[in-house]
Design a protein around this motif. Structure first.
Motif, PDB file in Angstrom:
ATOM      1  N   THR A 219       0.830  -1.205   0.000  1.00 36.24           N
ATOM      2  CA  THR A 219       0.000   0.000   0.000  1.00 36.24           C
ATOM      3  C   THR A 219       0.864   1.254   0.000  1.00 36.24           C
ATOM      4  OG1 THR A 219      -1.693  -1.162   1.263  1.00 36.24           O
ATOM      5  CG2 THR A 219      -1.834   1.243   1.216  1.00 36.24           C
TER       6      THR A 219
ATOM      7  N   PRO B 100       3.272   2.996  -3.614  1.00 32.22           N
ATOM      8  CA  PRO B 100       2.943   4.061  -4.567  1.00 32.22           C
ATOM      9  C   PRO B 100       3.086   5.459  -3.977  1.00 32.22           C
ATOM     10  CG  PRO B 100       1.022   2.649  -4.131  1.00 32.22           C
ATOM     11  CD  PRO B 100       2.182   2.007  -3.472  1.00 32.22           C
ATOM     12  N   VAL B 101       2.902   5.581  -2.667  1.00 35.22           N
ATOM     13  CA  VAL B 101       3.048   6.895  -2.035  1.00 35.22           C
ATOM     14  C   VAL B 101       4.512   7.324  -2.026  1.00 35.22           C
ATOM     15  CG1 VAL B 101       2.802   8.169   0.123  1.00 35.22           C
ATOM     16  CG2 VAL B 101       0.971   6.642  -0.636  1.00 35.22           C
TER      17      VAL B 101
ATOM     18  N   LEU C 170       6.779   6.261  -4.080  1.00 36.06           N
ATOM     19  CA  LEU C 170       7.101   6.555  -5.481  1.00 36.06           C
ATOM     20  C   LEU C 170       6.613   7.949  -5.863  1.00 36.06           C
ATOM     21  CD1 LEU C 170       6.315   3.252  -7.472  1.00 36.06           C
ATOM     22  CD2 LEU C 170       8.537   4.190  -6.825  1.00 36.06           C
ATOM     23  N   ALA C 171       5.395   8.272  -5.439  1.00 38.30           N
ATOM     24  CA  ALA C 171       4.837   9.589  -5.772  1.00 38.30           C
ATOM     25  C   ALA C 171       5.703  10.719  -5.206  1.00 38.30           C
ATOM     26  CB  ALA C 171       3.405   9.719  -5.251  1.00 38.30           C
ATOM     27  N   PHE C 172       6.231  10.519  -4.001  1.00 33.40           N
ATOM     28  CA  PHE C 172       7.086  11.558  -3.421  1.00 33.40           C
ATOM     29  C   PHE C 172       8.350  11.746  -4.260  1.00 33.40           C
ATOM     30  CE2 PHE C 172       5.104  10.755   0.988  1.00 33.40           C
ATOM     31  CZ  PHE C 172       4.182  11.769   0.779  1.00 33.40           C
TER      32      PHE C 172
ATOM     33  N   GLN D 178       8.654  10.958  -7.479  1.00 34.68           N
ATOM     34  CA  GLN D 178       8.245  11.496  -8.779  1.00 34.68           C
ATOM     35  C   GLN D 178       7.880  12.973  -8.664  1.00 34.68           C
ATOM     36  OE1 GLN D 178       5.282   8.529  -9.264  1.00 34.68           O
ATOM     37  NE2 GLN D 178       6.687   7.049 -10.207  1.00 34.68           N
ATOM     38  N   GLY D 179       7.192  13.326  -7.585  1.00 32.78           N
ATOM     39  CA  GLY D 179       6.864  14.728  -7.359  1.00 32.78           C
ATOM     40  C   GLY D 179       8.132  15.569  -7.256  1.00 32.78           C
TER      41      GLY D 179
ATOM     42  N   ALA E  47       2.548  16.531  -5.427  1.00 32.49           N
ATOM     43  CA  ALA E  47       3.276  15.277  -5.650  1.00 32.49           C
ATOM     44  C   ALA E  47       2.310  14.117  -5.845  1.00 32.49           C
ATOM     45  CB  ALA E  47       4.224  14.991  -4.485  1.00 32.49           C
TER      46      ALA E  47
ATOM     47  N   GLN F 138       1.023  14.443  -9.310  1.00 25.93           N
ATOM     48  CA  GLN F 138       2.075  14.132 -10.282  1.00 25.93           C
ATOM     49  C   GLN F 138       2.409  12.643 -10.263  1.00 25.93           C
ATOM     50  OE1 GLN F 138       4.694  16.979  -8.586  1.00 25.93           O
ATOM     51  NE2 GLN F 138       3.939  18.661  -9.865  1.00 25.93           N
TER      52      GLN F 138
END
Lengths: 195, 195
Positions: A160, A163-164, A166-168, A170-171, B167, B170
Motif C-alpha cells: 500500500t 505508490p506513495v 514513489l509519488a514523493f 516522482q513529485g 506530488a 504528479q
DNA sequence: GTCTATAGCCGGATAGAC
DNA sequence: GTCTATCCGGCTATAGAC
C-alpha cells in the motif's frame, strides 16, 4: 580481441555517451542531432558509428546511465541492512539527483520519451520493477520493526505504501525540473510532516 | 468579418486541434509530422496553414486544451465554496484524467517538452501558478475549519502541504501513464491511508 | 478558403580514402 | 578505427490554380 582494444572501446563509448548526455541535457533528446553529438564529442561521424549502430542506441546508453546511477544509489543505501524511516528514503533517493542537477530534467524527458519509444519504455519499466523489488521488502521490514506488524500484515502495508513513496520521488523530480523556485529542503520537510 | 465566418473559423481550428491531439497521443509530439495531422484531419496542408502559422502553434493549441481541461475541473470543484478533505482533492483532480485516459500520457509528454521548449514551458509554468493560486487558499480554509488553526498558521500550513498534494497528483500522472498494472483505486486508498 | 504539387532544408547514416 | 564528403529520405512550409 587484445586487452588494450577492449579498454579503448569502452573508453570511446564513454566519451561518446558523455557527449550525448551533455547534448541531450542542453537541447533534449529529439532536438539533438548527430551533428551536435559529433561536435560535442570532438570525434567524427565515422568514429561514432563505429561504436554505436544508431542515434537510438546512443540514447539508450544515456538512459541506462541516468537510470543506473539512481538505481545504484538505492541499492547502496538499502542493501546495508539499515532500516531508515520512509521520509529518509525519499531524502536518500533525491540526494543523488541534487548532486547531478541535470538528472531530474533528463528523467522527465525520459518519461516523456518512454510513452512512445518501445525500447526506452521497456528500460524504464525494468527500472520501476527493480525499484519496487527493492523498496517493498524494505518497507515491510520497517513496518515490522517500527509498527510491530506481523510479517503478512507488514507485506500488505508495504504494498500500500509503495505508490506513495514513489509519488514523493516522482513529485520531487517533476517539481525540481519544472518549478523555478523549487526548494529541496522545504519539499523534504513537507513530506516529513505528512508521514 | 461576418458572423458565420467567425464560427466557421473556430470549428475548423477545433477540427484541426482534435486531429492533432489524436495524432500526438498516438505518436508523440515530435514524431508526429504535419502529414499525420493532415491525414487525420481529412483536410489539406493549405487548409491547415490557413488557420495555424506553424506546427508549433498547433502544439500550443493542443497543450492549452489538455492543461485547460484540468484547470477547468479544478476551478469547478474548488470554486463552489465546499471544502473537501485533501485526499478528495486528489480524487477530484485525477477523476477527469481517468475519463480521458489519453491525458496522462500527454501530460507526461508535455512536461518532457517543456524542459526545452520555451513556449510550452511558459504555458506549463502559468498552469502550475494557477493551480497553486487555487489550492493554497483552499488548503488554508481546510486547515482553519478542520484543524482549528488561526488564519496565519493555516496559511503557513497550506504552503507546506501544497507540494505534497502536487506530488500526489504528479505521482498519479506518472504511474498511470507508465506502469502497466496501475490501479487508480489502490493509489487513492494509499493516499487516504497516509493523510 | 482549400486544394495539389513542390521548393528547400536538414537529418541520419554510409562510402571510400587513409 | 577514424576522417571527409555525400547520399537519400522526410520534413515543414509555400506557391499558384481554382
Amino acid at each position: 580481441m587484445p586487452k588494450v582494444s577492449d579498454a579503448h572501446r569502452e573508453s570511446r563509448r564513454d566519451q561518446i555517451t558523455d557527449a550525448a548526455l551533455r547534448s541531450f541535457a542542453a537541447k533534449g533528446f529529439q532536438r539533438t542531432s548527430m551533428a551536435d553529438i559529433i561536435a560535442e564529442s570532438g570525434l567524427s561521424a565515422g568514429a561514432i558509428y563505429g561504436h554505436f549502430e544508431s542515434k537510438q542506441q546512443i540514447a539508450m546508453a544515456v538512459a541506462q546511465r541516468v537510470l543506473g546511477n539512481r538505481l545504484g544509489e538505492l541499492h547502496e543505501h538499502m542493501g546495508a541492512g539499515r532500516v531508515p524511516d520512509p521520509d529518509q528514503v525519499v531524502a536518500i533517493i533525491t540526494e543523488g539527483m541534487r548532486r547531478d542537477l541535470i538528472d531530474t530534467s533528463l528523467l522527465v524527458q525520459l518519461w516523456g520519451e518512454s510513452v512512445h519509444d518501445e525500447q526506452i519504455r521497456s528500460l524504464v519499466g525494468r527500472v520501476f520493477a527493480e525499484v519496487t523489488a527493492n523498496l517493498t521488502p524494505y518497507l515491510a521490514a520497517w513496518a515490522r520493526q517500527n509498527r510491530g506488524l506481523q510479517p503478512a500484515e507488514a507485506e500488505t502495508w508495504a504494498e500500500t505504501a509503495l505508490p506513495v513513496i514513489l509519488a514523493f520521488a516522482q513529485g520531487y523530480i517533476v517539481q525540481s525540473a519544472l518549478l523555478p523556485g523549487f526548494d529541496r529542503e522545504k519539499y523534504l520537510a513537507a513530506i516529513r510532516a505528512v508521514l
